[in-house]
Design a protein around this motif. Structure first.
Motif, PDB file in Angstrom:
ATOM      1  N   PHE A 177       0.823  -1.212   0.000  1.00  0.00           N
ATOM      2  CA  PHE A 177       0.000   0.000   0.000  1.00  0.00           C
ATOM      3  C   PHE A 177       0.856   1.261   0.000  1.00  0.00           C
ATOM      4  O   PHE A 177       0.594   2.202  -0.750  1.00  0.00           O
ATOM      5  N   MET A 178       1.877   1.302   0.835  1.00  0.00           N
ATOM      6  CA  MET A 178       2.687   2.515   0.956  1.00  0.00           C
ATOM      7  C   MET A 178       3.505   2.773  -0.306  1.00  0.00           C
ATOM      8  O   MET A 178       3.666   3.924  -0.732  1.00  0.00           O
ATOM      9  N   ILE A 179       4.009   1.732  -0.932  1.00  0.00           N
ATOM     10  CA  ILE A 179       4.786   1.907  -2.157  1.00  0.00           C
ATOM     11  C   ILE A 179       3.894   2.459  -3.271  1.00  0.00           C
ATOM     12  O   ILE A 179       4.333   3.278  -4.086  1.00  0.00           O
ATOM     13  N   LYS A 180       2.636   2.077  -3.279  1.00  0.00           N
ATOM     14  CA  LYS A 180       1.701   2.574  -4.292  1.00  0.00           C
ATOM     15  C   LYS A 180       1.215   3.987  -4.002  1.00  0.00           C
ATOM     16  O   LYS A 180       0.854   4.722  -4.927  1.00  0.00           O
ATOM     17  N   LYS A 203       2.329   2.781  13.081  1.00  0.00           N
ATOM     18  CA  LYS A 203       3.731   3.141  13.298  1.00  0.00           C
ATOM     19  C   LYS A 203       4.559   1.925  13.685  1.00  0.00           C
ATOM     20  O   LYS A 203       5.691   1.753  13.205  1.00  0.00           O
ATOM     21  N   ARG A 204       4.005   1.085  14.542  1.00  0.00           N
ATOM     22  CA  ARG A 204       4.739  -0.106  14.979  1.00  0.00           C
ATOM     23  C   ARG A 204       4.948  -1.071  13.813  1.00  0.00           C
ATOM     24  O   ARG A 204       6.071  -1.571  13.594  1.00  0.00           O
ATOM     25  N   ASP A 205       3.889  -1.332  13.042  1.00  0.00           N
ATOM     26  CA  ASP A 205       4.013  -2.244  11.902  1.00  0.00           C
ATOM     27  C   ASP A 205       4.936  -1.657  10.837  1.00  0.00           C
ATOM     28  O   ASP A 205       5.679  -2.390  10.171  1.00  0.00           O
ATOM     29  N   PHE A 206       4.867  -0.343  10.662  1.00  0.00           N
ATOM     30  CA  PHE A 206       5.688   0.321   9.651  1.00  0.00           C
ATOM     31  C   PHE A 206       7.179   0.108   9.942  1.00  0.00           C
ATOM     32  O   PHE A 206       7.956  -0.221   9.042  1.00  0.00           O
ATOM     33  N   GLU A 207       7.572   0.298  11.174  1.00  0.00           N
ATOM     34  CA  GLU A 207       8.990   0.149  11.522  1.00  0.00           C
ATOM     35  C   GLU A 207       9.449  -1.293  11.400  1.00  0.00           C
ATOM     36  O   GLU A 207      10.612  -1.562  11.093  1.00  0.00           O
ATOM     37  N   LYS A 208       8.536  -2.232  11.595  1.00  0.00           N
ATOM     38  CA  LYS A 208       8.889  -3.641  11.404  1.00  0.00           C
ATOM     39  C   LYS A 208       9.156  -3.934   9.932  1.00  0.00           C
ATOM     40  O   LYS A 208      10.061  -4.699   9.592  1.00  0.00           O
ATOM     41  N   VAL A 209       8.364  -3.316   9.062  1.00  0.00           N
ATOM     42  CA  VAL A 209       8.476  -3.576   7.623  1.00  0.00           C
ATOM     43  C   VAL A 209       9.625  -2.800   6.997  1.00  0.00           C
ATOM     44  O   VAL A 209      10.438  -3.341   6.241  1.00  0.00           O
ATOM     45  N   PHE A 210       9.720  -1.493   7.307  1.00  0.00           N
ATOM     46  CA  PHE A 210      10.661  -0.617   6.622  1.00  0.00           C
ATOM     47  C   PHE A 210      11.897  -0.257   7.449  1.00  0.00           C
ATOM     48  O   PHE A 210      12.814   0.397   6.942  1.00  0.00           O
ATOM     49  N   HIS A 211      11.904  -0.634   8.707  1.00  0.00           N
ATOM     50  CA  HIS A 211      13.052  -0.394   9.593  1.00  0.00           C
ATOM     51  C   HIS A 211      13.387   1.090   9.736  1.00  0.00           C
ATOM     52  O   HIS A 211      14.565   1.460   9.875  1.00  0.00           O
ATOM     53  N   THR A 212      12.394   1.918   9.695  1.00  0.00           N
ATOM     54  CA  THR A 212      12.549   3.352   9.922  1.00  0.00           C
ATOM     55  C   THR A 212      11.173   3.916  10.253  1.00  0.00           C
ATOM     56  O   THR A 212      10.169   3.197  10.206  1.00  0.00           O
ATOM     57  N   THR A 213      11.100   5.187  10.571  1.00  0.00           N
ATOM     58  CA  THR A 213       9.811   5.788  10.902  1.00  0.00           C
ATOM     59  C   THR A 213       9.034   6.139   9.630  1.00  0.00           C
ATOM     60  O   THR A 213       9.639   6.363   8.572  1.00  0.00           O
ATOM     61  N   PRO A 214       7.714   6.213   9.714  1.00  0.00           N
ATOM     62  CA  PRO A 214       6.931   6.586   8.527  1.00  0.00           C
ATOM     63  C   PRO A 214       7.327   7.944   7.959  1.00  0.00           C
ATOM     64  O   PRO A 214       7.445   8.103   6.742  1.00  0.00           O
ATOM     65  N   SER A 215       7.554   8.931   8.829  1.00  0.00           N
ATOM     66  CA  SER A 215       7.876  10.285   8.356  1.00  0.00           C
ATOM     67  C   SER A 215       9.186  10.307   7.578  1.00  0.00           C
ATOM     68  O   SER A 215       9.280  10.931   6.515  1.00  0.00           O
ATOM     69  N   LYS A 216      10.201   9.626   8.103  1.00  0.00           N
ATOM     70  CA  LYS A 216      11.506   9.609   7.418  1.00  0.00           C
ATOM     71  C   LYS A 216      11.406   8.836   6.103  1.00  0.00           C
ATOM     72  O   LYS A 216      11.955   9.256   5.079  1.00  0.00           O
ATOM     73  N   TRP A 217      10.717   7.724   6.123  1.00  0.00           N
ATOM     74  CA  TRP A 217      10.584   6.925   4.896  1.00  0.00           C
ATOM     75  C   TRP A 217       9.852   7.715   3.818  1.00  0.00           C
ATOM     76  O   TRP A 217      10.264   7.710   2.651  1.00  0.00           O
ATOM     77  N   LEU A 218       8.762   8.379   4.197  1.00  0.00           N
ATOM     78  CA  LEU A 218       7.987   9.155   3.224  1.00  0.00           C
ATOM     79  C   LEU A 218       8.828  10.277   2.619  1.00  0.00           C
ATOM     80  O   LEU A 218       8.794  10.509   1.408  1.00  0.00           O
ATOM     81  N   LEU A 219       9.590  10.970   3.458  1.00  0.00           N
ATOM     82  CA  LEU A 219      10.433  12.052   2.954  1.00  0.00           C
ATOM     83  C   LEU A 219      11.471  11.518   1.975  1.00  0.00           C
ATOM     84  O   LEU A 219      11.647  12.058   0.870  1.00  0.00           O
TER      85      LEU A 219
END
Length: 268
Positions: A177-180, A203-219
């Motif tokens: 979902f996030m990649i799309k 937020k918890r699931d996001f860090e498990k998947v991407f190993h970073t915070t949602p805000s940093k990954w999105l930026l």
């Protein structure tokens, strides 16, 4: 003539002159619309829909969409839309016996409806009612929204599987979902809702998947996409900053230089 946007609660009339606009939105309720003049281009992250003069559409609730409004041959853009709330739909579903609906397999944010003289006469009637004094409008507008639902069911009966699907987003694959959808500039709470999670679980699931915070990954993801578009596709910063999810050009330029140590305009 000045631009005009009239919102009478559940009825919205848009009118722009001599300028195109673009943006994005979260569609919180089903919206039945007619394109009167100009062209509306909508992208839901998967498909692009081009609505021209005389076209009708149903925009579906709980969807993300980017849009571009372009002027018509007379230099104006006009549309009229009816917002259909869940409370009304629940009442009608009980009246009609639509209580065990199988959700539609179609996931598009926009459904292009076939042209119908019934749709056209209905939309024309709204323009008349919008001219009434405000104190006289409310009761009539509530009836007109109900009429819109009954009309949609008469002309496009298959829409009952969409209109009367009251399910909320379930827990879905977060990475896919996030990649799309990273290009959509919406809040983390909105992303959480659309993936079927509370904000804390998101937020918890996001860090498990991407190993970073949602805000940093999105930026980072938005800047990487912008870098590719500018460096490899020859596009300008002003062309891409909204497209990849930034609100303004100055913030984009600052973040880009901070990451790549070069102004985005220098890449071209």
């Amino acid at each position: 003539m000045a631009d005009k946007s009239e919102n009478k609660g559940k009825i919205l009339y848009n009118c722009y002159f001599n300028r195109s606009t673009e943006g994005e939105q979260f569609i919180s309720e089903h919206v039945f619309s007619m394109q009167m003049t100009g062209t509306l281009t909508i992208n839901d992250g998967k498909k692009t829909f081009v609505m021209k003069e005389g076209d009708f559409r149903l925009s579906r609730r709980n969807k993300l969409a980017k849009f571009v409004k372009d002027m018509g041959t007379e230099g104006d853009f006009r549309s009229i839309s009816v917002y259909i709330d869940q409370e009304l739909l629940r009442k009608i579903s009980q009246e009609k016996g639509f209580t065990n609906i199988t959700p539609s397999p179609v996931t598009d944010a926009v459904l292009v409806l076939k042209n119908s003289a019934l749709y056209k006469s209905y939309m024309d009637s709204l323009l008349v009612y919008l001219q009434m004094p405000p104190q006289e409008q409310q009761a009539i507008m509530d009836l007109k929204v109900r009429e819109a639902v009954l009309l949609l069911l008469q002309v496009n009966p298959e829409l009952k599987n969409i209109l009367f699907d009251f399910s909320e987003p379930g827990k879905i694959d977060l990475e896919n979902f996030m990649i799309k959808n990273f290009r959509f500039n919406v809040s983390l709470s909105r992303f959480a809702y659309l993936t079927g999670r509370s904000l804390s679980t998101f937020k918890r699931d996001f860090e498990k998947v991407f190993h970073t915070t949602p805000s940093k990954w999105l930026l980072d993801k938005r800047l990487e996409e912008a870098h590719f578009q500018i460096a490899n596709k020859g596009r300008t910063p002003s062309d891409v900053y909204l497209e990849v999810g930034f609100e303004d050009l100055s913030h984009f330029s600052f973040a880009f230089k901070n990451k790549y140590a070069v102004n985005p305009s220098a890449l071209r």
